[in-house]
Design a protein around this motif. Structure first.
Motif, PDB file in Angstrom:
ATOM      1  N   VAL A 161       0.857  -1.187   0.000  1.00 48.84           N
ATOM      2  CA  VAL A 161       0.000   0.000   0.000  1.00 48.84           C
ATOM      3  C   VAL A 161       0.894   1.239   0.000  1.00 48.84           C
ATOM      4  O   VAL A 161       1.808   1.345   0.823  1.00 48.84           O
ATOM      5  N   ILE A 162       0.642   2.151  -0.934  1.00 48.72           N
ATOM      6  CA  ILE A 162       1.391   3.408  -0.981  1.00 48.72           C
ATOM      7  C   ILE A 162       0.542   4.493  -0.322  1.00 48.72           C
ATOM      8  O   ILE A 162      -0.558   4.812  -0.784  1.00 48.72           O
ATOM      9  N   LYS A 163       1.069   5.034   0.771  1.00 52.32           N
ATOM     10  CA  LYS A 163       0.347   6.028   1.570  1.00 52.32           C
ATOM     11  C   LYS A 163       1.234   7.230   1.816  1.00 52.32           C
ATOM     12  O   LYS A 163       2.448   7.088   2.006  1.00 52.32           O
ATOM     13  N   CYS A 164       0.646   8.411   1.812  1.00 55.11           N
ATOM     14  CA  CYS A 164       1.384   9.639   2.112  1.00 55.11           C
ATOM     15  C   CYS A 164       0.911  10.221   3.437  1.00 55.11           C
ATOM     16  O   CYS A 164      -0.268  10.099   3.794  1.00 55.11           O
ATOM     17  N   ASP A 165       1.830  10.849   4.161  1.00 61.81           N
ATOM     18  CA  ASP A 165       1.468  11.592   5.361  1.00 61.81           C
ATOM     19  C   ASP A 165       1.104  13.021   4.972  1.00 61.81           C
ATOM     20  O   ASP A 165       1.390  13.455   3.854  1.00 61.81           O
ATOM     21  N   GLY A 166       0.509  13.755   5.891  1.00 64.64           N
ATOM     22  CA  GLY A 166       0.184  15.147   5.623  1.00 64.64           C
ATOM     23  C   GLY A 166      -1.232  15.332   5.101  1.00 64.64           C
ATOM     24  O   GLY A 166      -2.105  14.478   5.303  1.00 64.64           O
ATOM     25  N   ARG A 167      -1.446  16.455   4.408  1.00 64.61           N
ATOM     26  CA  ARG A 167      -2.800  16.827   3.997  1.00 64.61           C
ATOM     27  C   ARG A 167      -3.188  16.298   2.627  1.00 64.61           C
ATOM     28  O   ARG A 167      -4.339  16.443   2.217  1.00 64.61           O
ATOM     29  N   THR A 168      -2.232  15.722   1.905  1.00 63.31           N
ATOM     30  CA  THR A 168      -2.548  15.274   0.551  1.00 63.31           C
ATOM     31  C   THR A 168      -1.608  14.172   0.094  1.00 63.31           C
ATOM     32  O   THR A 168      -0.484  14.040   0.614  1.00 63.31           O
ATOM     33  N   PHE A 169      -2.077  13.384  -0.851  1.00 58.75           N
ATOM     34  CA  PHE A 169      -1.211  12.477  -1.592  1.00 58.75           C
ATOM     35  C   PHE A 169      -0.269  13.353  -2.421  1.00 58.75           C
ATOM     36  O   PHE A 169      -0.367  14.572  -2.424  1.00 58.75           O
ATOM     37  N   ILE A 170       0.657  12.763  -3.143  1.00 58.02           N
ATOM     38  CA  ILE A 170       1.617  13.531  -3.953  1.00 58.02           C
ATOM     39  C   ILE A 170       0.864  14.503  -4.853  1.00 58.02           C
ATOM     40  O   ILE A 170      -0.021  14.108  -5.615  1.00 58.02           O
ATOM     41  N   ALA A 171       1.193  15.783  -4.759  1.00 59.65           N
ATOM     42  CA  ALA A 171       0.430  16.823  -5.450  1.00 59.65           C
ATOM     43  C   ALA A 171       1.171  17.414  -6.643  1.00 59.65           C
ATOM     44  O   ALA A 171       0.875  18.525  -7.083  1.00 59.65           O
ATOM     45  N   GLY A 172       2.155  16.687  -7.182  1.00 66.54           N
ATOM     46  CA  GLY A 172       2.842  17.169  -8.377  1.00 66.54           C
ATOM     47  C   GLY A 172       4.268  17.610  -8.105  1.00 66.54           C
ATOM     48  O   GLY A 172       4.833  17.339  -7.044  1.00 66.54           O
ATOM     49  N   ALA A 173       4.821  18.316  -9.082  1.00 59.68           N
ATOM     50  CA  ALA A 173       6.233  18.698  -9.033  1.00 59.68           C
ATOM     51  C   ALA A 173       6.503  19.778  -7.987  1.00 59.68           C
ATOM     52  O   ALA A 173       5.619  20.569  -7.651  1.00 59.68           O
ATOM     53  N   ASP A 174       7.717  19.789  -7.494  1.00 58.28           N
ATOM     54  CA  ASP A 174       8.198  20.845  -6.604  1.00 58.28           C
ATOM     55  C   ASP A 174       8.676  21.998  -7.489  1.00 58.28           C
ATOM     56  O   ASP A 174       9.630  21.847  -8.255  1.00 58.28           O
TER      57      ASP A 174
END
Length: 250
Positions: free
Chosen positions: A18-31
């Motif tokens: 399972v791929i999970k992100c911490d914080g307020r969002t999943f990966i939101a694009g480029a930096d």
């Protein structure tokens, strides 16, 4: 991430990933701080290939704003579980680019040609609810606090049902005559709405190719479109305007 996937693949105690992100969002694009700099290793297309080719099911848990490379990563996973209210999209066209890590090939294979044309040429995100019948999302969860628990439960069901790993790269889009008419219609729409922008017009080329080629053969062809000089010049101007707006708002 690649190291984690490789370690989980060889660990006999792991049956599903399972791929999970911490914080307020999943990966939101480029930096945006990385714009104009050489890409860091491992590059995203390599990561997505590792996910797609993994011998154990990989499920993405989606929440927040899943955009750009984050959405491409989710599309490369074998299954996707999302919380209600999640937004998904490929906004690269708004910066004068086309999705560079496989979005032009992944989305039409999962959601269909017409959905891919709409989302990629407009750059506008869509809600999970509006994508419920497209195949993009396998399960929608109403309670965000229960997202991980429901994803693990979904993963166990996949194993119990002994489903084959659903690799996006293995999905074949049959070539139909009506697609030619569809591409022609969208070219006309783009010409009227986005006059002077090169990226939206260039998008029809990689999208058309997904009807003729296996996914692995399309990586270099998509990269050629991305590196088109006119697109890069248009991208530079769009990024400058974007950063100027960010500076004004800060």
């Amino acid at each position: 991430m690649v190291e984690c996937i490789e370690r989980a693949t060889t660990d006999n105690s792991v049956t599903c990933i399972v791929i999970k992100c911490d914080g307020r969002t999943f990966i939101a694009g480029a930096d945006i701080s990385e714009f104009g700099h050489p890409p860091l290793e491992p590059q995203l297309p390599y990561v997505l290939e590792k996910i797609d080719q993994c011998t154990k099911p990989i499920v993405a848990t989606l929440f927040g704003t899943v955009l750009g490379g984050g959405f491409e990563l989710a599309l490369s996973c074998h299954y996707r579980v999302a919380v209600s209210g999640t937004k998904l999209g490929l906004p690269e066209v708004t910066l004068g680019l086309i999705p560079g890590a496989g979005g032009t090939q992944l989305l039409p294979r999962i959601g269909g040609i017409e959905l891919a044309l709409e989302m990629i040429t407009s750059g506008k995100p869509k809600s999970v609810q509006s994508l419920s019948d497209t195949g993009v999302i396998d399960l929608t969860v109403d309670d965000s606090a229960a997202l991980l628990e429901r994803t693990i439960e979904f993963s166990r069901n996949v194993l119990v049902q002994q489903k084959n790993i659903r690799r996006t790269s293995k999905i074949v889009i049959a070539h139909h005559q009506e697609y030619a008419q569809l591409f022609s219609l969208w070219r006309s729409k783009i010409a009227k709405k986005m006059r002077g922008q090169q990226a939206p017009n260039m998008l029809s080329t990689p999208l058309k190719m997904c009807c003729h080629y296996h996914l692995n053969k399309l990586c270099k062809k998509n990269e050629d479109c991305l590196m088109n000089v006119e697109i890069l010049l248009n991208h530079t101007l769009c990024v400058m305007l974007f950063l100027l707006n960010v500076w004004r708002l800060s």
